[in-house]
Design an enzyme around this catalytic site. Sequence first.
Site, short mmCIF file in Angstrom:
data_model
loop_
_atom_site.label_atom_id
_atom_site.label_comp_id
_atom_site.label_asym_id
_atom_site.label_seq_id
_atom_site.Cartn_x
_atom_site.Cartn_y
_atom_site.Cartn_z
N CYS A 109 0.83 -1.18 0.00
CA CYS A 109 0.00 0.00 0.00
C CYS A 109 0.87 1.24 0.00
O CYS A 109 1.67 1.42 -0.91
CB CYS A 109 -0.98 -0.04 1.17
N HIS A 137 -3.88 -4.17 -0.26
CA HIS A 137 -3.70 -4.68 1.11
C HIS A 137 -3.78 -6.19 1.08
O HIS A 137 -4.88 -6.73 1.12
CB HIS A 137 -4.81 -4.15 2.01
N GLU A 190 -3.28 -8.19 3.44
CA GLU A 190 -3.88 -8.67 4.68
C GLU A 190 -5.39 -8.52 4.68
O GLU A 190 -6.07 -9.01 5.59
CB GLU A 190 -3.25 -7.96 5.89
#
Lengths: 253, 205, 398
Positions: free
Chosen positions: B83, B187, B189
Amino acid sequence: MLKTRVIPCLQLIGESLVKTVKFKNPAYIGDPINTVRIFNELEVDELCFLDIRASEEGREPPFEILQQISNECFMPLSYGGGVKDFETAKKIFSIGFEKIVINTQAFHQLDFITQLSTHFGAQAVVASIDAKKNFFGKYSVFINDGTQKIDLDVVEWAKKLEQAGAGEILITSMDREGTWSGFDIELTKKISQAVGVPVIANGGAGSVGDIEEVVKKGEASAVCLGSMVVFQQKGMGVLVSFPDKKKLREVLK
Amino acid sequence: MNDVITIIDYGMGNLGSIQNMFKRIKVESEITGDIEKIKRSTKILLPGVGAFDAAMERIAEKGLKEVLDKKALEEKIPVMGICLGMQLLTRSSEEGKLPGLGWLQADTLKFNLPNPSLKIPHMGWNYVHGKNPGLLIENLPADPQFYFVHSYHVQCHNPNDVLTTTQYGIEFHSIIQHQNIYGAQFHPEKSHKFGMKIFENFARL
Amino acid sequence: MTEGITTGQEKNPLVERINGKQICTRCIYDESIPAIKFDEKGVCNYCHMVDSLIEEYHTGKPEGEKIIQKIIEKIKADGKGKKYDCVIGLSGGTDSSYMVYWALQNGLRPLAVHYDNTWNTAIATENIRKVLSKLNVDLFTLVVNNKEADDIFRSFFLADVPEIEASTDLALAETMYRAANKYKVKYVLEGHSFIAEGISPLGKNYFDGKYIKSIHKKFGSMPMKTYPLMTFSKFIKWTTIKRIQKIRPLWYIQYSKEEARAFLEKEFGWEYYGGHHLENRMTAFNHSYYFPEKFHIDYRNNSLSASVRSGQMKRSDALEEYYNTSPYLEPELVAYFKKRLGFTDESFNAIMKRPPKYWYEYPTYKKRFELLRPFFYLLMKSHLVPRSFYMKYCFPIE
């Protein structure tokens, strides 16, 4: 291209998952953590949790449950319900949620939106509006879980929230919620055309066709699903599910 | 087995979620801003959420620039920016005035989209399209898509550095690699099984 | 393969042993199964029970088909003018999913019923959704409050007894009756197959409403508000006053679990959870960990014996699987159990190590069922209670 977001919107009252119809009669749906595990397995793109009574009951958000939810999920999460001050918002972000949804507090203190937006970024702040059509076909705005009417024009209020720094507007039709009768296209379109930020339509989804309609005709950037993801059909038993992804992709091309 | 992933803590980014995903794929990770610990690391993850200048300032304040430069450019251990972290790898950003880490020939530009229906930030799930092969993107599940939130995008000057592109008004560079330096604009995650595969591949490098 | 098999004419009867224990020459039950007896050919009484049930119900034969057709006609007749004519309990498993399909094939109008103990996995809910949406069948669900469900599960764990799933099983039965009653339906169809599932050993496992209540009273901490407890009076109400019948079609018709599963997969995209009970995490915990570790019971011999008896599996393969592999344990399952029910590693391990307790050490309705045996005999004859209930509950257990 960017996918249109289809977001299960789950209602919490404290630690229990529930579902209302037209903001009334919450029915017990189940254990939030287990439900989240199922959505995880179904690989939904995003989840939204709203503690619908927190503001009204003057309660704090259920941090423990939110932490457990965050530990289970590997997709973006938003939370709304009783967020009144900066510290609470900060805590929710640190738990691992991407976005905060503000409804009642924005009315009491509009610069709270600005404060959050400046510090965390506009994309982290969703301003939520609950609207109901009155007898004359005009939309009134409500706060405190639909119990308190406030004297604001819904479009003007949406614009104010955008100006204050909200990154998205979540617009909920109180009349349609829980009815499976389709979104309020008119309401959604009014808001979408008035603001430059993404608009999330909420309230009334009953089918993939409804989703297609509110995106194409209502100009929604994203949609929330409530009853559709927790009940087997209208009036029938609890069953956690998500619309067929292939079908969604086809209609949302 | 795998290296321990050192997740750089300079005060920006949701490190808990990242560590959570590493835990889920059974990869050990360590969150730290300590220079000595970073000196000993064998694999670095540079996260980031927020503004470019604020991030570069923090990195300077905490005295991390020197050790990071050494690990990335001298020791050449694998380093991945995600990011905002990917944008920090570039030479400069239109978002700010400060220079970036400058570890590859790339710059960060603002999204300039004439189409009014394409809103900024680019926020939501979008697809990545392979341009060049790379170990980081091996064996991704079918139809790879990830969760993006950003108003600026990276442009690499060397086309060989571009592993994947993504379509949003324009075709921007979503996953990049130059030797030991990697970047992912999304992202991982927050991109469930797709993100897990990226992290798995990074751990295995 | 397996060691220590000695066959031979010891005295007169045929006795086969594995690891010193006598095993049935037909299925794979061994002498450690409660109430087991072997005949001169070394065949166990459980095999004989299955044989006599097949004879009595004409399972898979034209006579059996005729009997169930008659029952179907009666269900249709009694269901005229009503929204549904029968109720089917669904777990997301093979037999119950197949039952729904079978019911529709035979022109019935079922209501599917599910009891959600809040430990379901996505496989179960997805299987339910896939089958019901394709067949256009309505679903009735009862969801217990998750904290109440956990309180009851915790009580059973603290009580050191094996019947940790009793609360789910009994609640499903009660939920089916409630759904039937709501829509004035007189028939509950159950997907139980004694051929596919075998006969579970009598003796060590038992449950009824009073047992659940007693355990909960002693070890629980939350009142039962949403949990549907079937008390004795409720049981009598449903069977005697409301006269809701229990029908088990799979006892009459030709049925193979393996074929049913293949059919469901093809027709509905149904997903098999691998025989590891992963449709519900409490069931998985029970079969993969709790039973084997605390009570040294490996329930796989039940379904393996059934597969061998029905010719679906070679006896040697069943023995190989049973003795040379362990029940599959999903990673993280035990951690999930501990976390959700609030046990630390220490407290959990301490309880697991404690000696087992059994149902006869707690108050139950058992004596009452035994005393009322003639009454339940009549109910059984009218299909108001299943035969297996009568056999298990109304006779004393040695």
